[in-house]
Design a protein around this motif. Structure first.
Motif, PDB file in Angstrom:
ATOM      1  N   SER A   7       5.965  -2.623   0.922  1.00 48.44           N
ATOM      2  CA  SER A   7       5.148  -1.454   1.107  1.00 48.44           C
ATOM      3  C   SER A   7       4.274  -1.531   2.267  1.00 48.44           C
ATOM      4  CB  SER A   7       4.608  -0.509   0.061  1.00 48.44           C
ATOM      5  OG  SER A   7       3.620   0.512   0.519  1.00 48.44           O
ATOM      6  N   GLY A   8       4.254  -0.822   3.425  1.00 51.26           N
ATOM      7  CA  GLY A   8       3.012  -0.711   4.301  1.00 51.26           C
ATOM      8  C   GLY A   8       2.001   0.251   3.804  1.00 51.26           C
ATOM      9  N   SER A   9       1.824   0.591   2.775  1.00 49.86           N
ATOM     10  CA  SER A   9       0.697   1.610   2.257  1.00 49.86           C
ATOM     11  C   SER A   9      -0.438   0.863   1.970  1.00 49.86           C
ATOM     12  CB  SER A   9       1.445   2.447   1.019  1.00 49.86           C
ATOM     13  OG  SER A   9       0.409   3.072   0.447  1.00 49.86           O
ATOM     14  N   ARG A  12      -1.429   1.658  -1.905  1.00 41.75           N
ATOM     15  CA  ARG A  12      -0.830   0.851  -2.897  1.00 41.75           C
ATOM     16  C   ARG A  12      -1.257  -0.777  -2.948  1.00 41.75           C
ATOM     17  NH1 ARG A  12       4.361   3.783  -0.823  1.00 41.75           N
ATOM     18  NH2 ARG A  12       4.142   5.762  -2.064  1.00 41.75           N
ATOM     19  N   GLU A  32      13.382   6.031   6.494  1.00 43.62           N
ATOM     20  CA  GLU A  32      13.407   7.063   5.453  1.00 43.62           C
ATOM     21  C   GLU A  32      13.649   8.627   5.718  1.00 43.62           C
ATOM     22  OE1 GLU A  32       8.909   5.221   4.182  1.00 43.62           O
ATOM     23  OE2 GLU A  32       9.474   7.158   2.961  1.00 43.62           O
ATOM     24  N   LYS A  57      13.796   0.753  -0.603  1.00 44.78           N
ATOM     25  CA  LYS A  57      12.827  -0.141   0.055  1.00 44.78           C
ATOM     26  C   LYS A  57      12.699  -1.307  -0.897  1.00 44.78           C
ATOM     27  CE  LYS A  57       9.802   3.953   1.016  1.00 44.78           C
ATOM     28  NZ  LYS A  57       8.438   4.685   0.939  1.00 44.78           N
ATOM     29  N   SER A  75       6.360   8.150  -2.250  1.00 47.24           N
ATOM     30  CA  SER A  75       5.636   9.490  -2.869  1.00 47.24           C
ATOM     31  C   SER A  75       6.007  10.740  -1.968  1.00 47.24           C
ATOM     32  CB  SER A  75       4.113   9.324  -2.734  1.00 47.24           C
ATOM     33  OG  SER A  75       3.424   8.200  -3.592  1.00 47.24           O
ATOM     34  N   LYS A  87       4.874  13.049   5.846  1.00 43.18           N
ATOM     35  CA  LYS A  87       3.254  12.839   6.403  1.00 43.18           C
ATOM     36  C   LYS A  87       3.470  13.630   7.676  1.00 43.18           C
ATOM     37  CE  LYS A  87       4.425   8.408   5.874  1.00 43.18           C
ATOM     38  NZ  LYS A  87       4.363   6.923   5.808  1.00 43.18           N
ATOM     39  N   VAL A 155       0.979  11.533   2.634  1.00 44.25           N
ATOM     40  CA  VAL A 155       1.770  12.601   2.391  1.00 44.25           C
ATOM     41  C   VAL A 155       0.876  13.781   1.695  1.00 44.25           C
ATOM     42  CG1 VAL A 155       2.555  11.818   0.210  1.00 44.25           C
ATOM     43  CG2 VAL A 155       4.000  13.310   1.679  1.00 44.25           C
ATOM     44  N   ILE A 160      -7.302  11.832  -1.758  1.00 46.17           N
ATOM     45  CA  ILE A 160      -8.127  12.444  -2.923  1.00 46.17           C
ATOM     46  C   ILE A 160      -9.371  11.559  -3.268  1.00 46.17           C
ATOM     47  CG2 ILE A 160      -6.761  11.108  -4.778  1.00 46.17           C
ATOM     48  CD1 ILE A 160      -6.927  14.215  -6.239  1.00 46.17           C
ATOM     49  N   GLU A 161      -9.141  10.257  -2.908  1.00 43.27           N
ATOM     50  CA  GLU A 161     -10.475   9.323  -3.236  1.00 43.27           C
ATOM     51  C   GLU A 161     -11.420   9.643  -2.236  1.00 43.27           C
ATOM     52  OE1 GLU A 161      -7.700   8.482  -1.666  1.00 43.27           O
ATOM     53  OE2 GLU A 161      -7.881   6.898  -0.430  1.00 43.27           O
ATOM     54  N   ILE A 178      -1.261   9.872  -7.921  1.00 44.16           N
ATOM     55  CA  ILE A 178      -1.627  10.861  -6.655  1.00 44.16           C
ATOM     56  C   ILE A 178      -1.772  10.008  -5.488  1.00 44.16           C
ATOM     57  CG2 ILE A 178      -3.358  12.292  -5.576  1.00 44.16           C
ATOM     58  CD1 ILE A 178      -3.763  13.400  -8.501  1.00 44.16           C
ATOM     59  N   LEU A 179      -2.438   8.711  -5.701  1.00 42.86           N
ATOM     60  CA  LEU A 179      -2.861   7.654  -4.594  1.00 42.86           C
ATOM     61  C   LEU A 179      -1.488   7.084  -4.077  1.00 42.86           C
ATOM     62  CD1 LEU A 179      -6.032   5.884  -6.017  1.00 42.86           C
ATOM     63  CD2 LEU A 179      -5.937   7.405  -4.042  1.00 42.86           C
TER      64      LEU A 179
END
Ligand SMILES: Nc1nc2c(ncn2[C@@H]2O[C@H](COP(=O)(O)OP(=O)(O)OP(=O)(O)O)[C@@H](O)[C@H]2O)c(=O)[nH]1
Length: 198
Positions: A7-9, A12, A32, A57, A75, A87, A155, A160-161, A178-179
């Motif tokens: 992942s590039g997130s 995460r 994607e 992935k 997500s 996104k 997305v 949320i943080e 959610i994250l």
């Protein structure tokens, strides 16, 4: 056993590292949009779409590293009418997404798939329900002044943080979901694999 996050997130990566998990990162570099279009054409449910993308992935990276345990994730934000949000591609796109979410119930599905030897060996999808406030035009403008372009990677157009929490009247479900990861089931599986100590 070596763990790779496919992942590039950044969210995460942060969740796993903050949890004390040792892992490498390899971007999956999958198309994607093409996968989502093919899944939408077959009427795939949103949570199953997230699962399929997470598997795509994980398998892409597992083919390059068959001896490692590979974690893929995805997500998806599902609006009350069933449409999916990608996104945002521009500030205008983000404004449109926020207007469409305003005053509605939104579902966020986060899927995780583990692969080993180019085969899926574990999977989990978790869903959170987000009750979006009625957002005024002035709020959306000020919010985007503060949060664009940071939310371009998110997305649903929120972190949320951070200030994204101001979008919601209520949320039901795991903060981690959610994250972007069903983190607790992922950690549980890593313990069964001996990647983490029980
Ligand atoms: N920081 C943050 N990120 C969020 C939040 N909600 C969703 N996201 C991110 O939105 C992104 C959803 O897009 P995905 O396609 O699943 O993942 P990606 O960022 O493209 O990364 P890949 O796993 O490489 O596909 C993920 O990076 C999530 O972590 C949030 O509240 N805070």
């Amino acid at each position: 056993m070596r763990l790779i996050l496919a992942s590039g997130s950044s969210a995460r990566r942060t969740m796993l590292s903050d949890a004390g998990v040792a892992f490498d990162v390899e971007r999956p570099n999958v198309d994607e949009d093409a996968a989502k279009a093919a899944l939408a054409a077959t009427g795939t449910y949103p949570r199953d779409t997230a699962d399929a993308l997470a598997q795509l992935k994980a398998l892409r990276v597992s083919q390059r590293a068959p001896a490692a345990l590979v974690l893929g994730s995805d997500s998806i934000v599902e609006l009350a009418d069933g449409t999916l949000l990608d996104k945002p591609e521009s500030r205008e796109d983000a404004c449109d997404h926020l207007r469409r979410m305003s005053g509605t119930r939104v579902r966020l599905h986060s899927a995780a798939v583990m692969a080993l030897g180019s085969q899926p060996v574990w999977r989990h999808v978790d869903t959170a329900t987000l009750h979006v406030r009625a957002l005024s035009a002035d709020f959306i403008t000020r919010y985007l002044d503060a949060e664009w372009p940071a939310i371009a990677a998110c997305v649903g157009c929120f972190r949320i943080e951070g200030p994204g929490v101001q979008l919601f009247a209520a949320v039901e479900g795991s903060h981690f979901t959610i994250l972007g990861l069903p983190l607790l089931p992922v950690l549980d599986y890593l313990r069964t694999r001996g990647v983490l100590t029980s």
